[in-house]
Design a protein around this motif. Structure first.
Motif, short mmCIF file in Angstrom:
data_model
loop_
_atom_site.label_atom_id
_atom_site.label_comp_id
_atom_site.label_asym_id
_atom_site.label_seq_id
_atom_site.Cartn_x
_atom_site.Cartn_y
_atom_site.Cartn_z
N LEU A 240 0.86 -1.19 0.00
CA LEU A 240 0.00 0.00 0.00
C LEU A 240 0.89 1.23 0.00
O LEU A 240 1.58 1.51 0.98
N VAL A 241 0.88 1.96 -1.10
CA VAL A 241 1.67 3.18 -1.24
C VAL A 241 0.85 4.35 -0.71
O VAL A 241 -0.34 4.47 -1.00
N LEU A 242 1.48 5.23 0.08
CA LEU A 242 0.79 6.37 0.67
C LEU A 242 1.45 7.67 0.25
O LEU A 242 2.65 7.86 0.41
N GLY A 243 0.64 8.59 -0.29
CA GLY A 243 1.11 9.92 -0.61
C GLY A 243 1.37 10.13 -2.10
O GLY A 243 1.81 9.22 -2.80
N SER A 244 1.08 11.36 -2.57
CA SER A 244 1.27 11.68 -3.98
C SER A 244 2.74 11.65 -4.38
O SER A 244 3.08 11.29 -5.52
N GLU A 245 3.61 12.00 -3.47
CA GLU A 245 5.05 11.95 -3.74
C GLU A 245 5.47 10.51 -4.04
O GLU A 245 6.17 10.23 -5.02
N ALA A 246 5.02 9.59 -3.16
CA ALA A 246 5.37 8.18 -3.33
C ALA A 246 4.79 7.64 -4.63
O ALA A 246 5.45 6.87 -5.35
N ALA A 247 3.56 8.02 -4.96
CA ALA A 247 2.93 7.56 -6.20
C ALA A 247 3.71 8.03 -7.42
O ALA A 247 3.92 7.26 -8.37
N ALA A 248 4.18 9.27 -7.41
CA ALA A 248 4.94 9.81 -8.53
C ALA A 248 6.27 9.07 -8.69
O ALA A 248 6.67 8.71 -9.82
N PHE A 249 6.95 8.83 -7.58
CA PHE A 249 8.21 8.08 -7.64
C PHE A 249 7.99 6.69 -8.23
O PHE A 249 8.76 6.23 -9.08
N LEU A 250 6.95 6.00 -7.76
CA LEU A 250 6.74 4.62 -8.17
C LEU A 250 6.32 4.52 -9.63
O LEU A 250 6.78 3.63 -10.36
N ARG A 251 5.47 5.43 -10.08
CA ARG A 251 5.07 5.42 -11.50
C ARG A 251 6.30 5.58 -12.41
O ARG A 251 6.45 4.87 -13.41
N GLN A 252 7.17 6.53 -12.06
CA GLN A 252 8.37 6.75 -12.87
C GLN A 252 9.28 5.54 -12.82
O GLN A 252 9.81 5.09 -13.86
#
Length: 299
Positions: A240-252
């Motif tokens: 479970l990824v939390l936070g928009s920062e984490a989501a951006a890192f993971l997508r990239q």
């Protein structure tokens, strides 16, 4: 629901926010900390619904005693949260031996040890949920926090394998992977390796953390509520990824990994033995449930 939680590192940061939220919504908590007297205000407010326990998560004897004390006091454990940990910044070659050992002992060995200590109780109950507080740094590598991320990548792998192992026993395991949250992770609890000339990017990151100008995106109170809701879900995620920062890192990172994988796939496939079968048709492939890409896409 009146769950019994076991939370490490409950006196500060995300652990404190989670402990307060769990108590406020009516559940009970075995709250561990190096200095459990820091929980005195919660004891005054919630009485016997909170059990403060002294615990150095790197001490195996204390782990065994704390888990047994929690079960003896509350009669069961429903949710176990391996939250205790801290960060460190610096170049990989710059860390002292003690700094490397401390990171691995606290951020990797300790949650594994606590998980192993609680599993016999959860197995007998045929229920329970273990939350490993990892980091987006357990999915995406970044310069300057290599040793911290080594521990978190290890914790993520342990969690993913364990989730498959204990699912038939009615036990859920989730790796919670936040980006930056407004705790003291990058502040008072952050430690630093000695500076080495030449590592400009790493040294800039260390200076930024030390400056106090790093303002994370995440709200620990919101993260706590998400975790409370999570343990009531009938089919919780393994990651479970939390936070928009984490989501951006993971997508990239996922896009970069996929592109690299596809570029080098011919080399990857070239190393099979000439007499090897199609892996998807082997007993091992069937055992692990590996499916062709078109079948995964259809699902």
């Amino acid at each position: 629901m009146d769950n019994v939680w076991f939370i490490t590192g409950s006196s500060r940061g995300l652990g404190r926010s989670l402990t307060e939220a769990v108590l406020a919504q009516g559940s009970r908590v075995a709250a561990t900390a190096r200095q459990p007297e820091q929980l005195a205000d919660l004891v005054a407010q919630y009485g016997s619904r909170i059990l403060p326990l002294a615990l150095d998560v790197t001490n195996q004897a204390q782990i065994t005693e704390a888990v047994a004390a929690a079960v003896a006091h509350f009669g069961r454990l429903d949710v176990v949260v391996n939250n205790a940990g801290f960060g460190i910044t610096g170049a990989a070659e710059a860390y002292t031996e003690e700094q490397v050992r401390s990171q691995l002992e606290t951020n990797l060995y300790a949650p594994i040890a606590i998980t192993r200590a609680v599993l016999p109780y959860l197995r007998q109950q045929r229920s329970g949920h273990i939350l490993q507080i990892s980091s987006i740094g357990g999915r995406v590598g970044n310069a300057g926090i290599s040793i911290y991320q080594a521990a978190k990548f290890g914790l993520g792998g342990f969690t993913e394998a364990l989730a498959k192992e204990v699912a038939p026993l009615g036990i859920h395991v989730t790796s919670v992977e936040p980006g930056g949250f407004r705790t003291d992770w990058a502040g008072a609890s952050m430690s630093f390796a000695p500076t080495i000339e030449g590592y400009d990017l790493v040294n800039q990151r260390a200076d930024f953390f030390a400056s106090g100008n790093f303002v994370p995106m995440g709200d620990p109170a919101k993260a706590a509520q998400v975790m409370i809701n999570l343990v009531e879900h009938p089919n919780p995620p393994v990651h479970l990824v939390l936070g928009s920062e984490a989501a951006a890192f993971l997508r990239q990172a996922d896009a970069d990994r996929k592109a690299e994988f596809e570029q080098w796939l011919p080399v990857t496939l070239s190393t099979d033995h000439d007499e090897a079968e199609n892996f998807l048709e082997t007993e091992m492939g069937k055992f692990y449930g590996v499916k062709p890409e078109h079948q995964r896409a259809a699902e």
